[in-house]
Design an enzyme around this catalytic site. Structure first.
Site, PDB file in Angstrom:
ATOM      1  N   HIS A   5      33.057  37.698  66.177  1.00 17.51           N
ATOM      2  CA  HIS A   5      33.424  38.145  64.821  1.00 17.51           C
ATOM      3  C   HIS A   5      32.607  37.332  63.819  1.00 17.51           C
ATOM      4  O   HIS A   5      32.986  36.245  63.413  1.00 17.51           O
ATOM      5  CB  HIS A   5      34.921  37.964  64.587  1.00 17.51           C
ATOM      6  N   HIS A   7      29.970  37.974  60.441  1.00 13.09           N
ATOM      7  CA  HIS A   7      29.340  38.880  59.469  1.00 13.09           C
ATOM      8  C   HIS A   7      27.959  38.376  59.078  1.00 13.09           C
ATOM      9  O   HIS A   7      27.805  37.200  58.711  1.00 13.09           O
ATOM     10  CB  HIS A   7      30.196  38.988  58.204  1.00 13.09           C
ATOM     11  N   ASP A   9      26.098  39.154  56.348  1.00  9.73           N
ATOM     12  CA  ASP A   9      25.944  38.766  54.935  1.00  9.73           C
ATOM     13  C   ASP A   9      26.676  37.462  54.603  1.00  9.73           C
ATOM     14  O   ASP A   9      26.281  36.747  53.697  1.00  9.73           O
ATOM     15  CB  ASP A   9      26.382  39.891  53.984  1.00  9.73           C
ATOM     16  N   GLY A 163      36.744  44.992  54.556  1.00 10.20           N
ATOM     17  CA  GLY A 163      36.953  45.138  53.115  1.00 10.20           C
ATOM     18  C   GLY A 163      38.370  44.811  52.694  1.00 10.20           C
ATOM     19  O   GLY A 163      39.116  44.168  53.440  1.00 10.20           O
ATOM     20  N   HIS A 190      39.600  45.168  61.164  1.00 10.96           N
ATOM     21  CA  HIS A 190      40.191  44.047  60.432  1.00 10.96           C
ATOM     22  C   HIS A 190      41.599  44.473  60.027  1.00 10.96           C
ATOM     23  O   HIS A 190      41.750  45.423  59.239  1.00 10.96           O
ATOM     24  CB  HIS A 190      39.424  43.755  59.139  1.00 10.96           C
ATOM     25  N   GLU A 193      45.322  40.818  58.000  1.00  7.57           N
ATOM     26  CA  GLU A 193      44.702  39.658  57.343  1.00  7.57           C
ATOM     27  C   GLU A 193      45.243  39.539  55.917  1.00  7.57           C
ATOM     28  O   GLU A 193      45.701  38.479  55.509  1.00  7.57           O
ATOM     29  CB  GLU A 193      43.170  39.828  57.341  1.00  7.57           C
TER      30      GLU A 193
END
Ligand SMILES: [Zn+2]
Length: 324
Positions: A5, A7, A9, A163, A190, A193
């Site tokens: 997991h 990302h 960016d 998101g 996701h 969270e």
């Protein structure tokens, strides 16, 4: 070590950020690495997932061309190799890289090129997970799923939904994951969270094979049993959960409960730069929670949860000298 997991960016090194800005003639809020870090890392200042997500504005500004995406993926793989990571699944949302008119397809091809070049030069393997976006247009999200299917097995291993979970509920994306299931695409979501156990339950009902974070699942014993019985994995990211306030403190992190119940929970970084962490640091934090839990079992959970075939899993096992 393995990171499932992660990302793209949120994991650009400061050097990569400076180089991307220089190559593309984009001005940065500061040229000084230490100052620049304050724009890229969430630190203690965030109070929610929505605030945490603001740290992605600058990296995304720098990743709006094929060249930039390929370079960033390649440099991330260099970093992962230097940290001793043998396998990673790097995720990004192609639709967030089309502001300058580039297509999702071209961006995905560029990222795959970055992986291929990185794997040639460094001693680590990676696959890409394509993220759909909460709040993204349904056309863009459907396109991402279709493109993931087109590139599945050729550098892409799954899709995800990322998101603002508190704003756009998981249940809004039923059709999208019906399409993913129809295309036999593995997916992670996701969930749990920034929203409650309902969000995780919906992701499980959609057929998610993994849940990103899944913190709120701990509120519902029935759901935990389902997760265990279905063999669903939970991708835990400790630093990130503290920063987004998904958990109040480390001791209260549900990973302990997940593992005690026999759920396939894994340790991951989420965003190496935004969360200012490494996989080693996350494992150290885990040791504070469960010092007695064998690290080999954690690693084995990651191998078992990876979106790869059985041969690849055996290869990873032999690399980490574990029996399959
Ligand atoms: Zn994430």
């Amino acid at each position: 070590m393995i990171d499932l997991h992660l990302h793209l960016d949120g994991s650009l090194s400061i050097n990569t950020v400076i180089n991307l800005a220089k190559i593309q003639g984009i001005s940065l809020p500061s040229e000084k690495p230490e100052e620049l870090k304050t724009y890229l890392a969430a630190g203690e200042k965030t109070s929610s997932l929505n605030e945490y997500l603001r740290c992605f504005d600058l990296p995304l500004k720098l990743l709006q061309s094929e060249t930039a995406v390929e370079y960033a993926v390649y440099e991330l793989i260099r970093e992962l190799d230097s940290q001793g990571i043998i396998y990673s699944e790097i995720r990004f949302a192609p639709q967030l890289h089309t502001e300058n008119g580039c297509t999702q397809q071209k961006i995905i091809k560029a990222a795959i090129k970055g992986v291929e070049r990185g794997e040639r030069d460094f001693n680590t393997r990676s696959n890409l997970i394509l993220c759909d976006m909460r709040g993204g247009s349904s056309e863009a999200n459907i396109l991402t799923v279709n493109l993931a299917s087109e590139f599945l097995g050729g550098g892409v291993c799954a899709v995800d939904l990322a998101g603002a979970e508190a704003v756009y509920s998981t249940s809004m994306y039923r059709e999208l994951f019906e399409l993913a299931a129809k295309l036999s695409l593995p997916f992670t979501i996701h969930a749990g969270e920034a929203a409650g156990a309902d969000s995780v339950r919906t992701a499980v009902d959609f057929g998610a094979r993994r849940i990103g974070h899944g913190v709120a699942a701990v509120e519902d014993d029935g759901l935990l049993k389902k997760i265990k019985d279905y063999g669903i994995s939970i991708e835990c990211c400790l630093s990130s959960n503290l920063q987004t306030r998904a958990v109040r403190n480390l001791k209260q992190h549900p990973i302990k409960r997940f593992l005690q119940l026999g759920i396939n929970a894994t340790i991951n970084t989420d965003n190496m730069t935004v969360s200012d962490t490494t996989i080693k640091r996350e494992l150290d934090l885990f040791t504070e929670i469960m010092p007695e839990f064998p690290k080999e079992r954690l690693l084995m959970n990651s191998v078992n949860s990876a979106f790869i075939n059985e041969n690849e899993k055996r290869r990873l096992c032999s690399l980490i000298a574990l029996k399959p």
